[in-house]
Design an enzyme around this catalytic site. Structure first.
Site, short mmCIF file in Angstrom:
data_model
loop_
_atom_site.label_atom_id
_atom_site.label_comp_id
_atom_site.label_asym_id
_atom_site.label_seq_id
_atom_site.Cartn_x
_atom_site.Cartn_y
_atom_site.Cartn_z
N SER A 159 35.86 45.15 42.04
CA SER A 159 36.03 44.64 40.68
C SER A 159 37.53 44.48 40.39
CB SER A 159 35.34 45.59 39.70
OG SER A 159 35.20 44.99 38.44
N ASP A 324 25.11 40.24 41.47
CA ASP A 324 26.30 40.41 40.63
C ASP A 324 26.58 39.10 39.90
OD1 ASP A 324 28.81 40.81 39.51
OD2 ASP A 324 29.70 41.65 41.33
N HIS A 357 26.63 44.02 39.41
CA HIS A 357 28.02 44.31 39.73
C HIS A 357 28.23 45.78 40.11
CE1 HIS A 357 32.33 43.77 39.66
NE2 HIS A 357 32.49 44.66 38.71
#
Lengths: 384, 384
Positions: A159, A324, A357
């Protein structure tokens, strides 16, 4: 949500202070620069086995030990440890709280200083300057140099941590032997900026935010920060994961009464919001989400992402998760294509997962095997 | 967002009042029941050309004329009018403000009444009872009967309007010749409930909400309602539409300065939030989002959606949009499969569009042609 929330407890973080400060992209110099960090494993004599892990928006440096505010396990205990993919028997693992964070590094919660580094007896608060992902990486570079490491065996992050990993490879190619950007992108999308803006608007709307000076009033914008966390948390999960975990189940009731019914997914989200405020600072949230929104590695190189990596000596492992939708696979493919155009050594894998995610933080054996294999290969090549 | 917001202006809506009231799913009877509505075109002598349009969460009855609060065109002026898909030269079009709404029908903004229907000199506010999509449809049925219509030629609606269309066909199959549920689902998903809960949490967190009694304090929870609208608005668009319309463009600047930069998408969202509060009531928003969350037509029929339509005489046109992630095509397919199992006459189309959920409100010629064709076919079959 109306309970009294104390200010975040003080923690005696392990830190290093650079008295000469750090010049930021916005032109301001922060003096001194403080970097809070943790290490795991042992640096070898050749100083060639260091792996830097970069944390995500609300992560911290306590990746493989108890988090001091929550008392919960570190956020990557499944990945970092003896015999694990990031093997602390073999690697010296470093993780620093990001610049702008709220776990000991220079950021809105730390004492504000003047240009000469003199403490002003108040926190930076909203006066903490705008920062970028590149600024975060510059601060980490200072720490890595301080630890006597010239070249990192690897930089790994998911991320926002993946954004930092990409920035490391772009800014300091000679200092990064291997780079693993996971569940990330080379820029923040319009939709992602929009979701961040909702969270910021919720914080700004909370009267306890006090225009950023809540520290002065002894208040905390708990409700605004909680709403920000709730909306962000939805984007971390997939629709199918939410359906699997909660569906339309009710919390504490079997059938709808149309009176005080609460769906389980609502109860879960509220819990996410109310626990977050006990470990995170609202002004840090504003500062760091902004840094993510600013991130656009291609724009920094005339619009061509491959120019960020031209002639790079670094080897790359790019990974995405199929469900995601915050950092979809298409973004990882775009990074991989740019690396290919730059003639970089790169492998890419899309991992099947319905966890959205958040999968990069969860128990995903295929991901862990692939990351572990990449790092072992890099270590073998370097002779660690 | 700190400007003074007046309370919503009073509008002299066209209404019908049913003094015997309406018994709701929650067990409460609202007395009287007021339904505000608009009609377009002329009812024929056989009373066989009536098309009921059901509006979405924040829609209203002004679908084909200037909205009295905003002064803007009606929300479906591209679809409803002479020679348009819902052709007012041929059809008598009815649209009612939903029960629980804030444009003249019984709802939190209207005067609270006791069990005998006596006005209590204050709005319902947060004391307005919980309602369901079925309650909304019951109220519309009263209006339709009042207009002397036994069978509607068609019930048409998008999003929450589509939920109502499905509920109409399930509850009053003999009163619906044709039914067009568009960009909708037979239940609200966990993710959709979660997004609604974020909006409600933002309203609840606004001190100007005053526990729902803002009407008493002369205040409006403008910031909370604005945040609720912002997050909802993201879900109405697609990622690709946001990228196409805004990308990473800045508002009023050419390059990042890392100081006061605002991305165009943020400016757009804030505008969406700040205009919404001038036309919508916060307690209505809480009431109606809750009704959507409750909606689960299969659960009402033992878990098998096809049982909601067993032996139905109604013909159906189910439509979805390819980039709609709030009510994705999979939901429309599930509705279509259930209708097939019920041996209903049904056609289904997924329309290609990158405009997300909002596509049903926008200029989508293929959608308009398909809907128009369905309605012409129904009218021909009935001999209108």
């Amino acid at each position: 949500m109306n309970e009294v929330v104390p200010s975040l407890p003080e923690v005696d973080h392990q830190r290093v202070v650079f008295s000469d400060g750090l010049m930021l992209d916005c032109g301001v110099t922060i003096t001194p620069l403080t970097v809070a960090y943790r290490t795991y494993g042992t640096l070898n004599a050749a100083r060639s086995n260091a792996v830097l892990v970069c944390h995500a928006l609300t992560g911290d440096q306590y990746l493989a030990e108890t988090q001091p505010l929550t008392g919960k396990p570190g956020w990557w205990e499944k990945v970092v440890g003896p015999g694990l993919p990031i093997d602390t028997d073999r690697f010296f693992v470093i993780c620093a709280n990001v610049l702008g964070g709220c776990m000991g590094s220079s950021g809105p919660r730390e004492e504000m200083t003047d240009a000469e580094g003199r403490g002003l007896g108040r926190p930076w608060g909203i006066d903490f300057p705008s920062i970028t992902i590149r600024d975060m990486v510059r601060a980490q570079k200072r720490l890595v140099e301080h630890l006597g490491i010239e070249r990192l065996l690897a930089v790994v992050g998911g991320s926002m941590g993946g954004m930092q990993a990409l920035q490391w490879a772009a800014t300091y190619p000679e200092a990064v032997f291997a780079c693993a950007p996971i569940a990330t992108a080379a820029h923040h999308s319009a939709q992602n900026i929009a979701f961040h803006e909702v969270g910021r608007a919720a914080i700004h709307a909370d009267p306890d935010w006090c225009g950023g000076a809540y520290w002065k009033e002894g208040r905390l914008p708990a409700q605004g920060l909680s709403v920000a966390r709730m909306v962000a948390h939805i984007t971390y999960l997939s629709e199918s994961a939410l359906t699997r975990k909660f569906g339309r189940r009710l919390q504490g009731a079997k059938a709808l009464t149309f009176l005080e019914d609460v769906f389980a997914v609502e109860s879960y989200l509220r819990h996410q919001g109310s626990t977050f405020i006990r470990r995170f600072d609202a002004n840090s949230y504003l500062t760091i989400t902004r840094a993510m929104d600013y991130f656009d590695l291609a724009a920094d190189h005339g619009g061509d992402l491959s120019l960020a990596f031209q002639g790079t000596p670094t080897r790359f492992f790019v990974a995405s998760f199929s469900s995601d939708w915050l950092f979809p696979t298409a973004e990882s493919r775009a990074v991989t294509r740019a690396l290919n155009r730059a003639a970089a050594r790169v492998s890419f894998v899309e991992l099947n997962s319905d966890k959205g995610h958040d999968a990069f933080l969860l128990d995903e054996p295929e991901f862990h095997a692939a990351l572990g294999g990449f790092l072992r290969g890099a270590a073998d090549a370097v002779g660690v």
